[in-house]
Design a protein around this motif. Structure first.
Motif, PDB file in Angstrom:
ATOM      1  N   PHE A   1       0.835  -1.200   0.000  1.00  0.00           N
ATOM      2  CA  PHE A   1       0.000   0.000   0.000  1.00  0.00           C
ATOM      3  C   PHE A   1       0.873   1.255   0.000  1.00  0.00           C
ATOM      4  O   PHE A   1       0.563   2.245  -0.647  1.00  0.00           O
ATOM      5  CB  PHE A   1      -0.943  -0.003   1.206  1.00  0.00           C
ATOM      6  CG  PHE A   1      -1.937   1.119   1.183  1.00  0.00           C
ATOM      7  CD1 PHE A   1      -2.827   1.237   0.119  1.00  0.00           C
ATOM      8  CD2 PHE A   1      -1.982   2.052   2.204  1.00  0.00           C
ATOM      9  CE1 PHE A   1      -3.743   2.274   0.081  1.00  0.00           C
ATOM     10  CE2 PHE A   1      -2.902   3.091   2.166  1.00  0.00           C
ATOM     11  CZ  PHE A   1      -3.785   3.198   1.107  1.00  0.00           C
ATOM     12  N   GLU A   2       2.008   1.177   0.695  1.00  0.00           N
ATOM     13  CA  GLU A   2       2.932   2.298   0.703  1.00  0.00           C
ATOM     14  C   GLU A   2       3.408   2.618  -0.697  1.00  0.00           C
ATOM     15  O   GLU A   2       3.466   3.769  -1.116  1.00  0.00           O
ATOM     16  CB  GLU A   2       4.142   1.992   1.606  1.00  0.00           C
ATOM     17  CG  GLU A   2       3.884   2.372   3.038  1.00  0.00           C
ATOM     18  CD  GLU A   2       5.014   1.979   3.972  1.00  0.00           C
ATOM     19  OE1 GLU A   2       6.095   1.604   3.496  1.00  0.00           O
ATOM     20  OE2 GLU A   2       4.781   2.048   5.186  1.00  0.00           O
ATOM     21  N   GLU A   3       3.764   1.580  -1.437  1.00  0.00           N
ATOM     22  CA  GLU A   3       4.218   1.796  -2.800  1.00  0.00           C
ATOM     23  C   GLU A   3       3.092   2.323  -3.677  1.00  0.00           C
ATOM     24  O   GLU A   3       3.270   3.257  -4.445  1.00  0.00           O
ATOM     25  CB  GLU A   3       4.773   0.492  -3.387  1.00  0.00           C
ATOM     26  CG  GLU A   3       6.274   0.396  -3.204  1.00  0.00           C
ATOM     27  CD  GLU A   3       6.789  -1.023  -3.337  1.00  0.00           C
ATOM     28  OE1 GLU A   3       6.417  -1.684  -4.313  1.00  0.00           O
ATOM     29  OE2 GLU A   3       7.554  -1.447  -2.453  1.00  0.00           O
ATOM     30  N   ALA A   4       1.904   1.734  -3.509  1.00  0.00           N
ATOM     31  CA  ALA A   4       0.771   2.118  -4.357  1.00  0.00           C
ATOM     32  C   ALA A   4       0.389   3.576  -4.174  1.00  0.00           C
ATOM     33  O   ALA A   4      -0.042   4.236  -5.113  1.00  0.00           O
ATOM     34  CB  ALA A   4      -0.426   1.221  -4.064  1.00  0.00           C
TER      35      ALA A   4
ATOM     36  N   THR B   1      -1.331   4.645  -9.495  1.00  0.00           N
ATOM     37  CA  THR B   1      -2.282   4.246  -8.462  1.00  0.00           C
ATOM     38  C   THR B   1      -2.462   5.368  -7.439  1.00  0.00           C
ATOM     39  O   THR B   1      -3.508   5.503  -6.828  1.00  0.00           O
ATOM     40  CB  THR B   1      -1.794   2.978  -7.736  1.00  0.00           C
ATOM     41  OG1 THR B   1      -0.382   3.123  -7.542  1.00  0.00           O
ATOM     42  CG2 THR B   1      -2.102   1.734  -8.522  1.00  0.00           C
ATOM     43  N   GLY B   2      -1.407   6.177  -7.264  1.00  0.00           N
ATOM     44  CA  GLY B   2      -1.421   7.201  -6.210  1.00  0.00           C
ATOM     45  C   GLY B   2      -2.448   8.282  -6.445  1.00  0.00           C
ATOM     46  O   GLY B   2      -3.127   8.717  -5.510  1.00  0.00           O
TER      47      GLY B   2
ATOM     48  N   VAL C   1      21.714   2.987  -1.842  1.00  0.00           N
ATOM     49  CA  VAL C   1      20.350   3.491  -2.005  1.00  0.00           C
ATOM     50  C   VAL C   1      19.597   2.584  -2.975  1.00  0.00           C
ATOM     51  O   VAL C   1      20.168   2.007  -3.886  1.00  0.00           O
ATOM     52  CB  VAL C   1      20.311   4.934  -2.553  1.00  0.00           C
ATOM     53  CG1 VAL C   1      21.026   5.880  -1.637  1.00  0.00           C
ATOM     54  CG2 VAL C   1      20.898   4.999  -3.955  1.00  0.00           C
ATOM     55  N   THR C   2      18.294   2.470  -2.734  1.00  0.00           N
ATOM     56  CA  THR C   2      17.438   1.733  -3.643  1.00  0.00           C
ATOM     57  C   THR C   2      16.357   2.687  -4.112  1.00  0.00           C
ATOM     58  O   THR C   2      15.735   3.366  -3.300  1.00  0.00           O
ATOM     59  CB  THR C   2      16.779   0.539  -2.927  1.00  0.00           C
ATOM     60  OG1 THR C   2      17.798  -0.205  -2.270  1.00  0.00           O
ATOM     61  CG2 THR C   2      16.042  -0.354  -3.907  1.00  0.00           C
ATOM     62  N   LYS C   3      16.161   2.753  -5.429  1.00  0.00           N
ATOM     63  CA  LYS C   3      15.106   3.624  -5.930  1.00  0.00           C
ATOM     64  C   LYS C   3      13.773   2.910  -5.781  1.00  0.00           C
ATOM     65  O   LYS C   3      13.600   1.779  -6.233  1.00  0.00           O
ATOM     66  CB  LYS C   3      15.369   3.951  -7.401  1.00  0.00           C
ATOM     67  CG  LYS C   3      14.354   4.901  -7.989  1.00  0.00           C
ATOM     68  CD  LYS C   3      14.977   5.611  -9.166  1.00  0.00           C
ATOM     69  CE  LYS C   3      13.939   6.277 -10.025  1.00  0.00           C
ATOM     70  NZ  LYS C   3      14.583   6.904 -11.187  1.00  0.00           N
ATOM     71  N   ARG C   4      12.837   3.541  -5.095  1.00  0.00           N
ATOM     72  CA  ARG C   4      11.541   2.922  -4.881  1.00  0.00           C
ATOM     73  C   ARG C   4      10.575   3.345  -5.965  1.00  0.00           C
ATOM     74  O   ARG C   4       9.712   2.602  -6.377  1.00  0.00           O
ATOM     75  CB  ARG C   4      10.971   3.329  -3.519  1.00  0.00           C
ATOM     76  CG  ARG C   4      11.760   2.806  -2.334  1.00  0.00           C
ATOM     77  CD  ARG C   4      11.652   1.299  -2.220  1.00  0.00           C
ATOM     78  NE  ARG C   4      10.327   0.871  -1.841  1.00  0.00           N
ATOM     79  CZ  ARG C   4       9.929   0.680  -0.594  1.00  0.00           C
ATOM     80  NH1 ARG C   4      10.766   0.868   0.393  1.00  0.00           N
ATOM     81  NH2 ARG C   4       8.711   0.282  -0.326  1.00  0.00           N
TER      82      ARG C   4
ATOM     83  N   PRO D   1       7.617   8.678   6.323  1.00  0.00           N
ATOM     84  CA  PRO D   1       7.514   7.677   7.385  1.00  0.00           C
ATOM     85  C   PRO D   1       6.670   6.496   6.937  1.00  0.00           C
ATOM     86  O   PRO D   1       5.848   6.641   6.042  1.00  0.00           O
ATOM     87  CB  PRO D   1       6.822   8.436   8.515  1.00  0.00           C
ATOM     88  CG  PRO D   1       6.076   9.532   7.849  1.00  0.00           C
ATOM     89  CD  PRO D   1       6.848   9.887   6.622  1.00  0.00           C
ATOM     90  N   PRO D   2       6.874   5.340   7.531  1.00  0.00           N
ATOM     91  CA  PRO D   2       6.027   4.194   7.188  1.00  0.00           C
ATOM     92  C   PRO D   2       4.600   4.449   7.675  1.00  0.00           C
ATOM     93  O   PRO D   2       4.378   5.244   8.584  1.00  0.00           O
ATOM     94  CB  PRO D   2       6.647   3.034   7.964  1.00  0.00           C
ATOM     95  CG  PRO D   2       7.455   3.663   9.048  1.00  0.00           C
ATOM     96  CD  PRO D   2       7.866   5.009   8.556  1.00  0.00           C
ATOM     97  N   TYR D   3       3.637   3.791   7.023  1.00  0.00           N
ATOM     98  CA  TYR D   3       2.263   3.881   7.530  1.00  0.00           C
ATOM     99  C   TYR D   3       2.206   3.270   8.918  1.00  0.00           C
ATOM    100  O   TYR D   3       2.810   2.236   9.188  1.00  0.00           O
ATOM    101  CB  TYR D   3       1.316   3.118   6.611  1.00  0.00           C
ATOM    102  CG  TYR D   3       0.898   3.908   5.410  1.00  0.00           C
ATOM    103  CD1 TYR D   3       0.454   5.221   5.534  1.00  0.00           C
ATOM    104  CD2 TYR D   3       0.925   3.342   4.148  1.00  0.00           C
ATOM    105  CE1 TYR D   3       0.060   5.950   4.437  1.00  0.00           C
ATOM    106  CE2 TYR D   3       0.536   4.062   3.032  1.00  0.00           C
ATOM    107  CZ  TYR D   3       0.103   5.365   3.187  1.00  0.00           C
ATOM    108  OH  TYR D   3      -0.274   6.071   2.093  1.00  0.00           O
ATOM    109  N   ARG D   4       1.513   3.941   9.786  1.00  0.00           N
ATOM    110  CA  ARG D   4       1.318   3.388  11.133  1.00  0.00           C
ATOM    111  C   ARG D   4      -0.155   3.495  11.448  1.00  0.00           C
ATOM    112  O   ARG D   4      -0.748   4.546  11.235  1.00  0.00           O
ATOM    113  CB  ARG D   4       2.117   4.206  12.165  1.00  0.00           C
ATOM    114  CG  ARG D   4       3.595   4.106  11.922  1.00  0.00           C
ATOM    115  CD  ARG D   4       4.403   4.789  12.999  1.00  0.00           C
ATOM    116  NE  ARG D   4       5.803   4.416  12.825  1.00  0.00           N
ATOM    117  CZ  ARG D   4       6.781   5.291  12.583  1.00  0.00           C
ATOM    118  NH1 ARG D   4       6.533   6.570  12.520  1.00  0.00           N
ATOM    119  NH2 ARG D   4       8.012   4.872  12.433  1.00  0.00           N
TER     120      ARG D   4
END
Lengths: 569, 82
Positions: free
Chosen positions: A196-199, A205-206, B44-47, A424-427
């Protein structure tokens, strides 16, 4: 009295620790830069009263933005530093820690977000790290309270490490050695959260996700706001409060100046909360009966998105777009906050690097971003005439917001810096924390809104009784009638709008305006000048000259837009 | 050793990793990037990246960050040829 400074990188949970220690509520969210000023609170340790200061987050003591400058200034005034460190990001966090350890101030370290570190397979040898750094270290989970007691009990052990000062290269290689020695990371599988973070960042998708979010929030706010009004506040006011107020009215003689000021003018022998305009009738009904339900719903939704960590993703997605306004994507966050109230929105522009950006962001916000109170009134009043008219008001405001930013970006000297932010990561926010933040914001709203609205209603009555309003009306008739096509009495609305926008929009109701006049009136009212509270913040953040420039732009824009709307519609 | 080449961050493919070799910007840029943990020697990794010269999203250690396109151009990384 001792003063303890809570310091650390942005978004490591300093404000949550602060609330835990002091019981004082401050807003915390899941994105860097929530705290831009500092908040003080107190706690007792044994018999000693200790002051705790929630300092804005800093990555380095070599400041790169205004919030970091505040942090560095605060360091000179503290007796002890409680360094909050994100255990999931030890390496990056240690940079500030090592810089702090060079200072002549005792330090104690909290390894916060310990639960998530464990969950992600990050193991940190706390005893070894203690030995290397020479200061006490306590693992904590501030949102649940784990480790906070131990943190407090070990406060007296805080020590000055007196590390020799080093260059940043030396610090980084030292950090490399330290992490290699104390930290081990075991492999972990991808989770739904990663996906979901990537999407939500990937544009394909964003953008649909962002549009869905906005639509969901808007629908949620309308449904909850309208529901609360229809099933809770209207019955309360009409069935419980109105009879009580009628009794008070009869004690005041059911008429006359005093009665009409306090209770309001009776309409068909009854109190009409929207039209009577007494301090105790309309004056209480507007903030509580109309605005509060929407403010409640909006802040609930905003709090959820903030704590989830969605806003920095929105910043990445809108970065390109915001550059056209001379801002970068992160400026979307203050603007979103401005939809609740412009005051915290303008304060949040401190996360932007340059004076130019802050001027643009604050000015377009004060003009084009209607606060929740104003929106509640627009939805209520204009909404009665049809949803498409609400769309006209919102559409105009958005267009003005965009064009003004676009023009300011062209006209003002300088350039817009680029976005650089941690994501930040989703929390998933604990419900209790969400409710606390909601309560904090609502009580702030009530404290600020009710006195101003009551004062506004009182002022309207006074101005009418002494016929001052008539004089102003005659004087401003050319603009009001000639340009905006509004009746002269509408000037009283604009005068009160200086104080508070919601009550001013409420005053448009009794004027029997045509739909077109109502649309012009609410739009002009949103644009022409900030309310008293926003005005003061603008003065504080932009300085006198900046504020005057900003105010001049507002009046110019209001006249242009109001006139154009009057011609086009 | 396999042959290597230096490329800037925007040219990294999504999902590809590289070692930071050089940050060519002024000291202000270097300071800001360093503070977030992006500095020579780091992997680094490109996301992801946003189209039309939008920000580049990276992962360095455990930090995910977004960097404006222009700034990302100043970060040179070494990628091992496959």
């Amino acid at each position: 009295m001792k003063r303890v400074l809570l310091m650390g990188n942005p978004n490591v949970g300093k404000s949550v620790v602060f609330s835990r220690l002091t019981g004082v509520n401050v807003v915390s969210s899941n994105y860097p830069g929530t705290t831009v000023g500092y908040t003080r609170g107190h706690m007792h340790i044994g018999s000693e009263r200790v002051e705790i200061v929630d300092v804005p987050g800093a990555y380095t003591l070599d400041p790169t933005c205004k919030a970091e400058e505040v942090a560095v200034e605060m360091l000179l005034e503290g007796d002890l530093v409680m360094n909050i460190v994100d255990a999931t990001n030890l390496e990056r966090n240690l940079f500030l820690t090592l810089q702090l350890l060079e200072k002549d101030i005792p330090l104690l370290l909290a390894l916060n977000i310990w639960d998530e570190a464990r969950h992600r397979g990050i193991h940190i040898d706390v005893e070894k790290l203690e030995a290397i750094l020479g200061v006490p270290i306590v693992p904590t989970v501030a949102v649940s309270g784990e480790g906070i007691k131990e943190l407090v009990s070990r406060l007296p052990e805080a020590r000055v490490a007196r590390r020799p000062s080093a260059t940043s290269d030396e610090l980084w290689s030292e950090i490399g050695r330290i992490t290699a020695e104390v930290q081990t990371i075991t492999h972990r599988h991808h989770t739904w959260r990663d996906r979901f973070e990537e999407a939500s960042i990937k544009p394909i998708t964003g953008i649909p996700i962002a549009l869905t979010m906005i639509l969901l929030v808007f629908t949620f706010v309308r449904l909850v706001g309208e529901g609360l009004i229809a099933y809770l506040f209207e019955p309360l006011f009409h069935d419980v409060y109105a009879p009580l107020l009628m009794k008070i009215g009869s004690l005041l003689g059911s008429g006359g100046i005093v009665h009409d000021v306090v209770v309001g003018t009776l309409i068909d022998g009854r109190i009409d909360f929207e039209l009577s305009f007494g301090v105790l009738s309309t004056g209480l009904f507007v903030p509580l009966g109309i605005v509060l339900p929407y403010v409640f719903a909006f802040y609930f939704a905003l709090g959820f998105l903030e704590d989830l960590g969605y806003l920095p993703r929105l910043a990445v997605l809108t970065d390109n777009f915001m550059h056209r306004l001379g801002l970068h994507g992160y400026a979307i966050i203050p603007n979103v906050l401005g939809l609740g109230c412009n005051v915290p929105g303008i304060l949040a522009t401190r996360i932007l690097e340059s004076k130019r950006e802050r001027f643009i962001a604050a000015t377009i916000m004060a003009i084009g971003v209607p606060c929740a109170a104003l929106q509640a009134m627009i939805l209520g009043l204009v909404g009665e005439r049809g949803v498409r008219y609400v769309a006209v008001v919102y559409g105009t405001l958005f267009l003005v917001w965009f064009l003004l930013g676009f023009i300011l970006n062209r006209v003002l000297k300088g350039f817009s810096p680029e976005i650089l932010t941690e994501i930040p990561p989703y929390r998933f926010p604990p419900f209790r924390i969400l409710l606390r933040k909601l309560w904090y914001r609502l009580s702030n709203f009530l404290r600020e809104a009710i006195p101003f609205v009551l004062l506004g209603v009182l002022l309207i009555n006074v101005l009418f009784v002494f016929k001052i309003m008539n004089a102003i009306a005659t004087l401003t008739a050319p603009v009001i009638r000639g340009i905006f096509g509004l009746p002269e009495e509408a000037i009283s609305v604009l005068v009160i709008g200086f104080l508070r926008k919601d009550i001013a929009v409420g005053m448009l109701g009794p004027l029997n305006l045509s739909t077109k006049q109502l649309v012009v009136g609410t739009t002009v009212l949103s644009i022409y000048f900030p309310c008293a509270a926003t005005f003061i913040i603008l003065l504080k953040e932009l300085g006198l000259r900046g504020m005057l420039r900003s105010a001049g732009i507002m009046i110019l824009v209001a006249i242009t837009v109001g006139g154009l709307l009057n011609l086009i519609l | 050793m396999s042959p290597t080449r230096y490329i800037s961050l925007p040219h990294l493919r999504v999902g590809q990793s590289g070692t930071v070799k050089e940050i060519t910007g002024g000291s202000g840029v270097v300071k800001k990037l360093t503070a977030l943990g992006l500095r020579p020697g780091q992997i680094v990794t490109k996301r992801d990246s946003v189209f039309t010269r939008g920000p580049v999203v990276l992962k360095v250690n455990n930090t995910q960050m977004a960097i404006g396109y222009g700034m990302a151009q100043k970060v040179l990384v070494e990628v091992e040829e496959e």
